[in-house]
Design a protein around this motif. Structure first.
Motif, PDB file in Angstrom:
ATOM      1  N   HIS A  73      64.130  44.819  32.322  1.00  0.00           N
ATOM      2  CA  HIS A  73      63.032  45.209  31.492  1.00  0.00           C
ATOM      3  C   HIS A  73      61.858  45.896  32.350  1.00  0.00           C
ATOM      4  O   HIS A  73      61.983  45.766  33.520  1.00  0.00           O
ATOM      5  CB  HIS A  73      62.376  44.262  30.403  1.00  0.00           C
ATOM      6  CG  HIS A  73      61.592  43.206  30.981  1.00  0.00           C
ATOM      7  ND1 HIS A  73      62.158  42.201  31.831  1.00  0.00           N
ATOM      8  CD2 HIS A  73      60.217  42.676  31.009  1.00  0.00           C
ATOM      9  CE1 HIS A  73      61.575  41.202  32.294  1.00  0.00           C
ATOM     10  NE2 HIS A  73      60.297  41.655  31.777  1.00  0.00           N
ATOM     11  N   HIS A  75      58.506  45.498  32.719  1.00  0.00           N
ATOM     12  CA  HIS A  75      57.211  44.799  33.093  1.00  0.00           C
ATOM     13  C   HIS A  75      57.107  44.676  34.569  1.00  0.00           C
ATOM     14  O   HIS A  75      58.165  44.846  35.326  1.00  0.00           O
ATOM     15  CB  HIS A  75      57.246  43.198  32.558  1.00  0.00           C
ATOM     16  CG  HIS A  75      57.010  42.934  31.247  1.00  0.00           C
ATOM     17  ND1 HIS A  75      57.364  41.922  30.456  1.00  0.00           N
ATOM     18  CD2 HIS A  75      55.895  43.615  30.372  1.00  0.00           C
ATOM     19  CE1 HIS A  75      56.671  42.006  29.306  1.00  0.00           C
ATOM     20  NE2 HIS A  75      55.968  43.201  29.365  1.00  0.00           N
ATOM     21  N   HIS A 153      62.559  39.954  24.076  1.00  0.00           N
ATOM     22  CA  HIS A 153      60.929  39.787  24.749  1.00  0.00           C
ATOM     23  C   HIS A 153      60.163  40.879  24.561  1.00  0.00           C
ATOM     24  O   HIS A 153      60.494  42.103  24.215  1.00  0.00           O
ATOM     25  CB  HIS A 153      61.509  40.221  26.306  1.00  0.00           C
ATOM     26  CG  HIS A 153      60.547  40.015  27.210  1.00  0.00           C
ATOM     27  ND1 HIS A 153      59.659  38.595  27.112  1.00  0.00           N
ATOM     28  CD2 HIS A 153      60.106  40.501  28.166  1.00  0.00           C
ATOM     29  CE1 HIS A 153      58.837  38.762  28.398  1.00  0.00           C
ATOM     30  NE2 HIS A 153      58.995  39.738  28.764  1.00  0.00           N
ATOM     31  N   ASP A 185      64.038  38.434  31.135  1.00  0.00           N
ATOM     32  CA  ASP A 185      62.852  37.656  30.336  1.00  0.00           C
ATOM     33  C   ASP A 185      63.147  37.559  28.868  1.00  0.00           C
ATOM     34  O   ASP A 185      63.448  38.687  28.076  1.00  0.00           O
ATOM     35  CB  ASP A 185      61.370  38.199  30.404  1.00  0.00           C
ATOM     36  CG  ASP A 185      60.970  38.044  31.990  1.00  0.00           C
ATOM     37  OD1 ASP A 185      61.584  37.332  32.843  1.00  0.00           O
ATOM     38  OD2 ASP A 185      59.887  38.298  32.037  1.00  0.00           O
ATOM     39  N   HIS A 219      58.729  33.666  26.290  1.00  0.00           N
ATOM     40  CA  HIS A 219      59.801  33.340  27.268  1.00  0.00           C
ATOM     41  C   HIS A 219      60.496  31.892  26.778  1.00  0.00           C
ATOM     42  O   HIS A 219      59.822  31.545  25.545  1.00  0.00           O
ATOM     43  CB  HIS A 219      58.898  32.926  28.601  1.00  0.00           C
ATOM     44  CG  HIS A 219      58.298  34.033  29.448  1.00  0.00           C
ATOM     45  ND1 HIS A 219      59.156  35.042  29.941  1.00  0.00           N
ATOM     46  CD2 HIS A 219      57.059  34.700  29.085  1.00  0.00           C
ATOM     47  CE1 HIS A 219      58.405  35.997  30.578  1.00  0.00           C
ATOM     48  NE2 HIS A 219      57.129  35.740  29.960  1.00  0.00           N
ATOM     49  N   ARG A 252      54.555  37.730  32.173  1.00  0.00           N
ATOM     50  CA  ARG A 252      55.248  38.793  31.894  1.00  0.00           C
ATOM     51  C   ARG A 252      56.795  38.407  31.646  1.00  0.00           C
ATOM     52  O   ARG A 252      57.481  39.123  31.661  1.00  0.00           O
ATOM     53  CB  ARG A 252      54.864  39.921  32.831  1.00  0.00           C
ATOM     54  CG  ARG A 252      53.491  40.256  33.367  1.00  0.00           C
ATOM     55  CD  ARG A 252      52.597  40.916  32.173  1.00  0.00           C
ATOM     56  NE  ARG A 252      52.788  42.261  32.002  1.00  0.00           N
ATOM     57  CZ  ARG A 252      52.081  42.805  31.326  1.00  0.00           C
ATOM     58  NH1 ARG A 252      51.045  42.255  30.686  1.00  0.00           N
ATOM     59  NH2 ARG A 252      52.326  43.944  30.914  1.00  0.00           N
TER      60      ARG A 252
HETATM   61 ZN   LIG Z   1      58.736  40.320  31.014  1.00  0.00          ZN
END
Ligand SMILES: [Zn+2]
Length: 252
Positions: A73, A75, A153, A185, A219, A252
């Motif tokens: 992802h 982040h 997420h 995540d 998370h 994150r």
């Molecule tokens: Zn993340």
């Protein structure tokens, strides 16, 4: 780069070596999967410091042996090292095309690659290809076979009260007869279980000791992650909060 600590881990069998040179929530996560037969390298996420961590292996093999990058992802702590990696590969004269997998709709990688190409178009000696993948899709190279599962997420980009998820995927990677899974995540969801179940080695995020906001789970907690890990033959927990980051309210 071997050894085990809160932010560093590694695992290997006859076919594959997996190194997590560094992983901390809100800082950087990089997973290095190396085929022991061919020396080919798969990078899963490219956190800040990934070039430094790859160099710590003591050679420059990754410049040519890097076969594929798989991003979970967008982040910053999962993509922040990509600009440096691309710059390093350009500087060292890589010629082989570089394929980067991203979840469909991931804007961060598209922006980084677009900007890099604009800056270095005339002197970039290798192609950079970005492939958007979604739940159920796959991607095979001569050395790694990847299956993709969507995971759940989201982060602070979501300024609404709605349960809006960001593009995020996990990977199930076959190297010979070995299967390695990486959650990226995610909060707990069915596809996470499908992702990890019966894999030889699972790399699982375990950011929280407990959910700071049970109504908005971002998370896994360590307990959730450990229970998930039991579905694999072996597992490690990564993406823990950095000690200096106790004040970080929204990793994150
Ligand atoms: Zn993340």
């Amino acid at each position: 780069m071997s050894g085990t600590s809160k932010h560093t881990n590694s695992w290997e069998n006859d076919e594959v070596r997996v190194d997590v040179p560094y992983s901390a929530a809100g800082v950087g996560t990089t997973v290095v999967v190396t085929s022991r037969f061919t020396g080919k390298v798969l990078l899963m996420d490219v956190g800040d410091g990934s070039v430094r961590d790859l160099l710590a292996k003591g050679n420059l093999d990754f410049v040519t042996e890097l076969d594929l990058i798989a991003i979970t992802h967008g982040h910053f702590d999962h993509v922040g090292g990509l600009w440096t990696l691309l710059g390093f590969l350009r500087m060292l004269g890589r010629e082989e095309a570089l394929n980067i997998l991203v979840p469909t709709g991931c804007v961060e990688i598209a922006s980084i690659v677009k900007g890099f190409k604009e800056c270095y178009f005339d002197t970039l000696g290798f192609q950079i290809n970005v492939f958007q993948l979604q739940h159920g899709s796959g991607f095979d190279t001569d050395f790694f076979k990847l299956k993709v599962m969507g995971v759940e997420h989201y982060g602070s980009e979501n300024i609404t009260d709605k349960d809006m998820l960001m593009p995020a995927i996990g990977y199930r990677v076959s190297i010979g007869n070995t299967i390695v899974s990486f959650t990226g995540d995610s909060r707990m969801c069915q596809s996470l279980e499908d992702l990890v179940t019966d894999t030889d080695f699972a790399i699982i995020e375990a950011t929280y000791e407990q959910h700071p906001n049970p109504a908005q789970k971002v998370h896994l907690t360590e307990i959730e992650a450990r229970n998930l890990g039991k579905k694999a033959k072996e597992f490690i927990l990564i993406h823990k909060k950095p000690d200096a980051g106790k004040g970080v309210s929204s990793p994150r």
